[in-house]
Design a protein around this motif. Structure first.
Motif, PDB file in Angstrom:
ATOM      1  N   GLN A  20      26.309 -11.025 -15.874  1.00 55.26           N
ATOM      2  CA  GLN A  20      26.044 -12.030 -16.899  1.00 55.26           C
ATOM      3  C   GLN A  20      26.543 -11.582 -18.263  1.00 55.26           C
ATOM      4  O   GLN A  20      27.073 -12.396 -19.033  1.00 55.26           O
ATOM      5  N   ALA A  21      26.381 -10.289 -18.574  1.00 53.96           N
ATOM      6  CA  ALA A  21      26.892  -9.776 -19.851  1.00 53.96           C
ATOM      7  C   ALA A  21      28.415  -9.838 -19.869  1.00 53.96           C
ATOM      8  O   ALA A  21      29.024 -10.221 -20.879  1.00 53.96           O
ATOM      9  N   PHE A  22      29.040  -9.460 -18.763  1.00 55.87           N
ATOM     10  CA  PHE A  22      30.496  -9.528 -18.649  1.00 55.87           C
ATOM     11  C   PHE A  22      30.968 -10.960 -18.830  1.00 55.87           C
ATOM     12  O   PHE A  22      31.874 -11.250 -19.626  1.00 55.87           O
ATOM     13  N   LEU A 225      42.303  -8.673 -15.635  1.00 55.72           N
ATOM     14  CA  LEU A 225      42.346  -9.992 -15.010  1.00 55.72           C
ATOM     15  C   LEU A 225      41.913  -9.913 -13.550  1.00 55.72           C
ATOM     16  O   LEU A 225      41.196 -10.797 -13.052  1.00 55.72           O
ATOM     17  N   THR A 226      42.332  -8.860 -12.866  1.00 52.03           N
ATOM     18  CA  THR A 226      41.906  -8.669 -11.480  1.00 52.03           C
ATOM     19  C   THR A 226      40.402  -8.500 -11.398  1.00 52.03           C
ATOM     20  O   THR A 226      39.743  -9.023 -10.488  1.00 52.03           O
ATOM     21  N   ARG A 227      39.841  -7.797 -12.368  1.00 50.10           N
ATOM     22  CA  ARG A 227      38.391  -7.616 -12.379  1.00 50.10           C
ATOM     23  C   ARG A 227      37.670  -8.937 -12.612  1.00 50.10           C
ATOM     24  O   ARG A 227      36.643  -9.217 -11.977  1.00 50.10           O
ATOM     25  N   ILE A 228      38.184  -9.761 -13.506  1.00 51.43           N
ATOM     26  CA  ILE A 228      37.579 -11.076 -13.743  1.00 51.43           C
ATOM     27  C   ILE A 228      37.620 -11.908 -12.467  1.00 51.43           C
ATOM     28  O   ILE A 228      36.636 -12.565 -12.097  1.00 51.43           O
ATOM     29  N   ASP A 229      38.758 -11.875 -11.779  1.00 54.83           N
ATOM     30  CA  ASP A 229      38.865 -12.630 -10.523  1.00 54.83           C
ATOM     31  C   ASP A 229      37.823 -12.159  -9.511  1.00 54.83           C
ATOM     32  O   ASP A 229      37.166 -12.969  -8.845  1.00 54.83           O
ATOM     33  N   ARG A 230      37.667 -10.852  -9.409  1.00 54.55           N
ATOM     34  CA  ARG A 230      36.770 -10.284  -8.388  1.00 54.55           C
ATOM     35  C   ARG A 230      35.298 -10.497  -8.730  1.00 54.55           C
ATOM     36  O   ARG A 230      34.493 -10.856  -7.872  1.00 54.55           O
ATOM     37  N   GLU A 231      34.932 -10.282  -9.984  1.00 53.60           N
ATOM     38  CA  GLU A 231      33.524 -10.253 -10.348  1.00 53.60           C
ATOM     39  C   GLU A 231      33.004 -11.561 -10.927  1.00 53.60           C
ATOM     40  O   GLU A 231      31.794 -11.812 -10.898  1.00 53.60           O
ATOM     41  N   LEU A 232      33.903 -12.403 -11.442  1.00 50.81           N
ATOM     42  CA  LEU A 232      33.467 -13.617 -12.134  1.00 50.81           C
ATOM     43  C   LEU A 232      34.100 -14.870 -11.549  1.00 50.81           C
ATOM     44  O   LEU A 232      34.175 -15.900 -12.226  1.00 50.81           O
TER      45      LEU A 232
END
Length: 324
Positions: A20-22, A225-232
């Motif tokens: 949620q913070a991310f 961007l890969t992290r956003i795709d994976r986690e969000l």
């Protein structure tokens, strides 16, 4: 593979910042006219690994230059730290640098590494514990930019801090001063802080350091961007963005951006965002200081200068400061 060592008297790891913070930070950054992402989110497991690769690239002078200072001046730097101290490393990452001090600090009461990447933190602490079996290691998985508590049972051991790598340069000057003040509040009056600070130099040297020929820094930037795709639940196509690093001489900082290669729309947790071709996401600043400029900043945050060490070419500096 996640290594789960058992540390003598280890403090339970604090909870990591949650999704949620991310998400809140991503959404807030993407509604600004200049889209931004906080640099602290670079350091998931993949990002931490990529950064360690960056530190050994031929163009990336900061790590090897700082290591050179720590190797040449480690005994002097350690002598400025109190005997029997609890040494807190903010954003610890790899233990490569702190080892340069530990070899001169046989009476250290405890080493407290603080890092946001729990897996990497545990792995590095385990390796260090093998080499220093009698040293108390008390890792804390936390975002060092936010308030956190030190282990309650450190007792009366004097406090010292270590903040290498010129990470201080990733913050706007006002935020850097706030962070230094927070370090002082965590460590307490009379504490000593050793901090690495990159120095102003030729723009070509700086830009090459943040845009290497092998593309490792580009991969590090695009991993956001890969992290956003994976986690969000993001829909970014990393190949539709490029990496840019430029020295802003007026602001005395390197700026890193992700550049949209085309007009496109992406979603993050169901929220849609349009990108025009050439539009950027500003992902990182790395401020470069003069020695006097950084000392002035530290003084604003309540720290007094003790000693400064530099390499022969004056590319980098290591400062010892005292709080209060």
């Amino acid at each position: 593979m996640t290594i789960k060592p058992v540390f003598a008297d280890a403090t339970p790891l604090a909870r990591l910042p949650d999704d949620q913070a991310f998400l809140a930070d991503v959404l807030a950054g993407f509604v600004e006219p200049q889209k931004t992402l906080p640099a602290k989110y670079f350091y998931d497991a993949a990002g931490s690994d990529l950064f360690e690769q960056i530190t050994v690239l031929p163009e990336y002078y900061p790590t090897r230059t700082e290591l050179g200072i720590l190797d040449a001046r480690g005994a002097e730097i350690s002598a400025d730290l109190p005997r029997g101290a609890a040494l807190v490393e903010f954003g610890s990452g790899s233990t490569v640098k702190v080892r340069r001090l530990l070899r001169h600090m046989s009476d250290l009461a405890a080493y407290v590494p603080v890092d946001v990447s729990e897996t990497f933190l545990r792995s590095e602490a385990a390796a260090l514990q093998t080499d220093y079996p009698n040293l108390r290691i008390a890792p804390i998985a936390a975002d060092f930019t936010q308030p956190f508590a030190l282990p309650a049972d450190l007792g009366e051991a004097p406090r010292a801090g270590f903040f290498p790598g010129s990470t201080i340069g990733n913050f706007e000057p006002a935020e850097a001063a706030r962070l230094l003040r927070q370090f002082g509040d965590v460590l307490g009056a009379g504490a000593t802080l050793v901090v690495g600070v990159d120095l102003v130099k030729d723009a070509a040297v700086l830009e090459a350091a943040y845009d290497d020929a092998a593309g490792t820094t580009a991969a590090f930037n695009l991993n956001l961007l890969t992290r956003i795709d994976r986690e969000l639940s993001g829909t970014f196509d990393a190949s539709a963005f490029g990496h840019r690093a430029v020295f802003n001489r007026t602001a005395s900082r390197i700026e890193m951006h992700l550049v949209s290669r085309a007009n496109q729309t992406v979603t993050v947790a169901g929220h849609a965002f349009a990108f025009a071709e050439g539009e950027t996401i500003h992902t990182e600043n790395s401020y470069k200081y003069t020695i006097d400029g950084f000392r002035d900043l530290a003084e604003q945050a309540g720290w007094a200068a003790i000693t400064v060490w530099t390499d022969p070419e004056a590319l980098f500096s290591v400062h010892a400061l005292r709080f209060g």
